[in-house]
Design a protein around this motif. Structure first.
Motif, PDB file in Angstrom:
ATOM      1  N   SER A 183       0.833  -1.206   0.000  1.00  0.00           N
ATOM      2  CA  SER A 183       0.000   0.000   0.000  1.00  0.00           C
ATOM      3  C   SER A 183       0.865   1.253   0.000  1.00  0.00           C
ATOM      4  O   SER A 183       0.513   2.271  -0.608  1.00  0.00           O
ATOM      5  CB  SER A 183      -0.948   0.004   1.204  1.00  0.00           C
ATOM      6  N   THR A 184       2.022   1.188   0.668  1.00  0.00           N
ATOM      7  CA  THR A 184       2.970   2.302   0.653  1.00  0.00           C
ATOM      8  C   THR A 184       3.468   2.543  -0.760  1.00  0.00           C
ATOM      9  O   THR A 184       3.544   3.693  -1.227  1.00  0.00           O
ATOM     10  CB  THR A 184       4.172   2.011   1.582  1.00  0.00           C
ATOM     11  N   GLU A 185       3.804   1.463  -1.453  1.00  0.00           N
ATOM     12  CA  GLU A 185       4.275   1.581  -2.833  1.00  0.00           C
ATOM     13  C   GLU A 185       3.216   2.213  -3.730  1.00  0.00           C
ATOM     14  O   GLU A 185       3.522   3.104  -4.539  1.00  0.00           O
ATOM     15  CB  GLU A 185       4.664   0.210  -3.381  1.00  0.00           C
ATOM     16  N   ALA A 186       1.980   1.768  -3.594  1.00  0.00           N
ATOM     17  CA  ALA A 186       0.903   2.299  -4.439  1.00  0.00           C
ATOM     18  C   ALA A 186       0.724   3.803  -4.223  1.00  0.00           C
ATOM     19  O   ALA A 186       0.567   4.574  -5.186  1.00  0.00           O
ATOM     20  CB  ALA A 186      -0.404   1.559  -4.138  1.00  0.00           C
ATOM     21  N   GLU A 187       0.766   4.221  -2.975  1.00  0.00           N
ATOM     22  CA  GLU A 187       0.600   5.653  -2.661  1.00  0.00           C
ATOM     23  C   GLU A 187       1.781   6.465  -3.191  1.00  0.00           C
ATOM     24  O   GLU A 187       1.607   7.568  -3.725  1.00  0.00           O
ATOM     25  CB  GLU A 187       0.470   5.828  -1.152  1.00  0.00           C
ATOM     26  N   MET A 188       2.991   5.913  -3.054  1.00  0.00           N
ATOM     27  CA  MET A 188       4.175   6.627  -3.531  1.00  0.00           C
ATOM     28  C   MET A 188       4.206   6.724  -5.050  1.00  0.00           C
ATOM     29  O   MET A 188       4.589   7.760  -5.609  1.00  0.00           O
ATOM     30  CB  MET A 188       5.435   5.926  -3.015  1.00  0.00           C
ATOM     31  N   LYS A 189       3.801   5.665  -5.730  1.00  0.00           N
ATOM     32  CA  LYS A 189       3.764   5.694  -7.197  1.00  0.00           C
ATOM     33  C   LYS A 189       2.813   6.767  -7.700  1.00  0.00           C
ATOM     34  O   LYS A 189       3.106   7.479  -8.667  1.00  0.00           O
ATOM     35  CB  LYS A 189       3.349   4.323  -7.742  1.00  0.00           C
ATOM     36  N   GLN A 190       1.679   6.882  -7.056  1.00  0.00           N
ATOM     37  CA  GLN A 190       0.707   7.890  -7.455  1.00  0.00           C
ATOM     38  C   GLN A 190       1.304   9.295  -7.333  1.00  0.00           C
ATOM     39  O   GLN A 190       1.054  10.170  -8.167  1.00  0.00           O
ATOM     40  CB  GLN A 190      -0.551   7.774  -6.595  1.00  0.00           C
ATOM     41  N   LEU A 191       2.109   9.503  -6.296  1.00  0.00           N
ATOM     42  CA  LEU A 191       2.713  10.807  -6.073  1.00  0.00           C
ATOM     43  C   LEU A 191       3.911  11.068  -6.983  1.00  0.00           C
ATOM     44  O   LEU A 191       4.110  12.197  -7.454  1.00  0.00           O
ATOM     45  CB  LEU A 191       3.169  10.921  -4.613  1.00  0.00           C
ATOM     46  N   LEU A 192       4.701  10.021  -7.276  1.00  0.00           N
ATOM     47  CA  LEU A 192       5.986  10.221  -7.931  1.00  0.00           C
ATOM     48  C   LEU A 192       6.014   9.944  -9.432  1.00  0.00           C
ATOM     49  O   LEU A 192       6.932  10.402 -10.119  1.00  0.00           O
ATOM     50  CB  LEU A 192       7.053   9.353  -7.243  1.00  0.00           C
ATOM     51  N   GLN A 193       5.047   9.212  -9.955  1.00  0.00           N
ATOM     52  CA  GLN A 193       5.067   8.903 -11.392  1.00  0.00           C
ATOM     53  C   GLN A 193       5.146  10.145 -12.284  1.00  0.00           C
ATOM     54  O   GLN A 193       5.868  10.140 -13.279  1.00  0.00           O
ATOM     55  CB  GLN A 193       3.863   8.036 -11.762  1.00  0.00           C
ATOM     56  N   PRO A 194       4.441  11.228 -11.939  1.00  0.00           N
ATOM     57  CA  PRO A 194       4.554  12.429 -12.788  1.00  0.00           C
ATOM     58  C   PRO A 194       5.933  13.079 -12.742  1.00  0.00           C
ATOM     59  O   PRO A 194       6.221  13.964 -13.553  1.00  0.00           O
ATOM     60  CB  PRO A 194       3.494  13.376 -12.196  1.00  0.00           C
ATOM     61  N   LEU A 195       6.795  12.653 -11.806  1.00  0.00           N
ATOM     62  CA  LEU A 195       8.106  13.283 -11.622  1.00  0.00           C
ATOM     63  C   LEU A 195       9.248  12.483 -12.246  1.00  0.00           C
ATOM     64  O   LEU A 195      10.419  12.780 -11.979  1.00  0.00           O
ATOM     65  CB  LEU A 195       8.398  13.452 -10.123  1.00  0.00           C
TER      66      LEU A 195
END
Length: 299
Positions: A183-195
């Motif tokens: 779940s941590t990975e999913a939340e981080m991907k959502q935040l960082l993919q645009p970067l």
């Protein structure tokens, strides 16, 4: 790295004589770990079946830390030591700890991890720049999702070897921890993919695995474990300006002078982080939130 004084070696010999006795008489089984994130994972898996002794105190660097006499006694009373891998403290002390405590089992939690070597500039994958620390490999595996999974798996297997009668409890705790990591990975991907491809600046190269995993570029102020020279600082300023980095990360364990200078010259935000925090999940999400500019403090 600080010199290990002769009186400490003498103390180790004394501690070694009482080590076995401490382990037999202690009612609570204890293991020792090097850093707080390890304690987080271990307690998630073992619950209250083991007491987890963390050697490196808050605010101290596990790259250079020397244990106190009291800590040496605590380590000697541990059934096992879970090392994070190749961090400075472990390189300086592990052989001696093992020789003075021959009954203490040592588990390497980095086993199975694809480690980044110091000599790699990581240009091929574009995830880091100028990363370096003491030792042959980068030990900061807990700052990545893949590293967290490796640590969790190795921690679970270690507890099962130490206490096979309670293996179902450890497996259940491990499964809950893996769900949290997912779940941590999913939340981080959502935040960082645009970067993807974006750069950030950091004093000590703690986030090399983090950068590799999320396609980011890490620009480090510390070079070869030392403060940069004026020429190196000038080059870093030019690189940082060209990269479009928006954040300079600092940690309480390290000097902030050059980080403050670079933040001022580049117009970056200066943000204090704590990758050594016990609250692994919270700190990982905080890193991603800051980089995404969604922590409510971005310009």
């Amino acid at each position: 790295m600080k010199r290990i004084h002769c009186w400490i070696y003498l103390l180790l010999a004394i501690v070694g004589l009482s080590a076995c006795q401490g382990k037999k008489e202690g009612g609570t089984r204890t293991i020792s770990v090097t850093i707080e994130p390890q304690r987080y994972f271990a307690e998630k898996i073992a619950g209250d079946l083991f007491q987890i002794n963390c050697v490196t105190p808050a605010g101290q660097s596990p790259e250079t830390y020397d244990p106190t006499p009291q800590q040496m006694v605590q380590i000697s009373q541990s059934q096992a030591y879970f090392r994070i891998g190749e961090i400075g403290f472990e390189q300086a002390w592990m052989k001696n700890l093992q020789s003075q405590n021959p009954d203490m089992v040592v588990f390497d939690l980095s086993e199975g991890m694809k480690l980044i070597k110091n000599e790699e500039e990581a240009h091929e994958e574009g995830e880091a720049h100028h990363h370096h620390h003491h030792g042959s490999v980068d030990p900061h595996i807990w700052t990545s999702i893949s590293g967290a999974r490796v640590i969790a798996q190795n921690t679970c297997q270690a507890f099962i070897k130490l206490d096979p009668e309670n293996q179902e409890i450890y497996r259940a705790g491990y499964q809950r921890l893996i769900e949290e990591i997912d779940s941590t990975e999913a939340e981080m991907k959502q935040l960082l993919q645009p970067l993807a491809g974006a750069a950030f600046i950091i004093y000590h190269p703690t986030l090399t695995y983090f950068a590799r995993e999320f396609g980011l570029k890490q620009l480090c102020i510390e070079l070869d474990g030392k403060e940069p020279s004026p020429a190196q600082l000038k080059q870093l300023l030019e690189t940082a300006t060209q990269s479009g980095a928006k954040v300079v990360f600092v940690q309480q364990e390290f000097d902030q002078k050059n980080a403050e200078l670079i933040a001022k010259e580049t117009g970056c935000r200066l943000v204090t982080i704590n990758p050594l925090s016990y609250n692994w999940h919270d700190e990982m999400i905080r890193l991603a939130t800051i980089l995404a500019g969604k922590d409510g403090q971005a310009d």
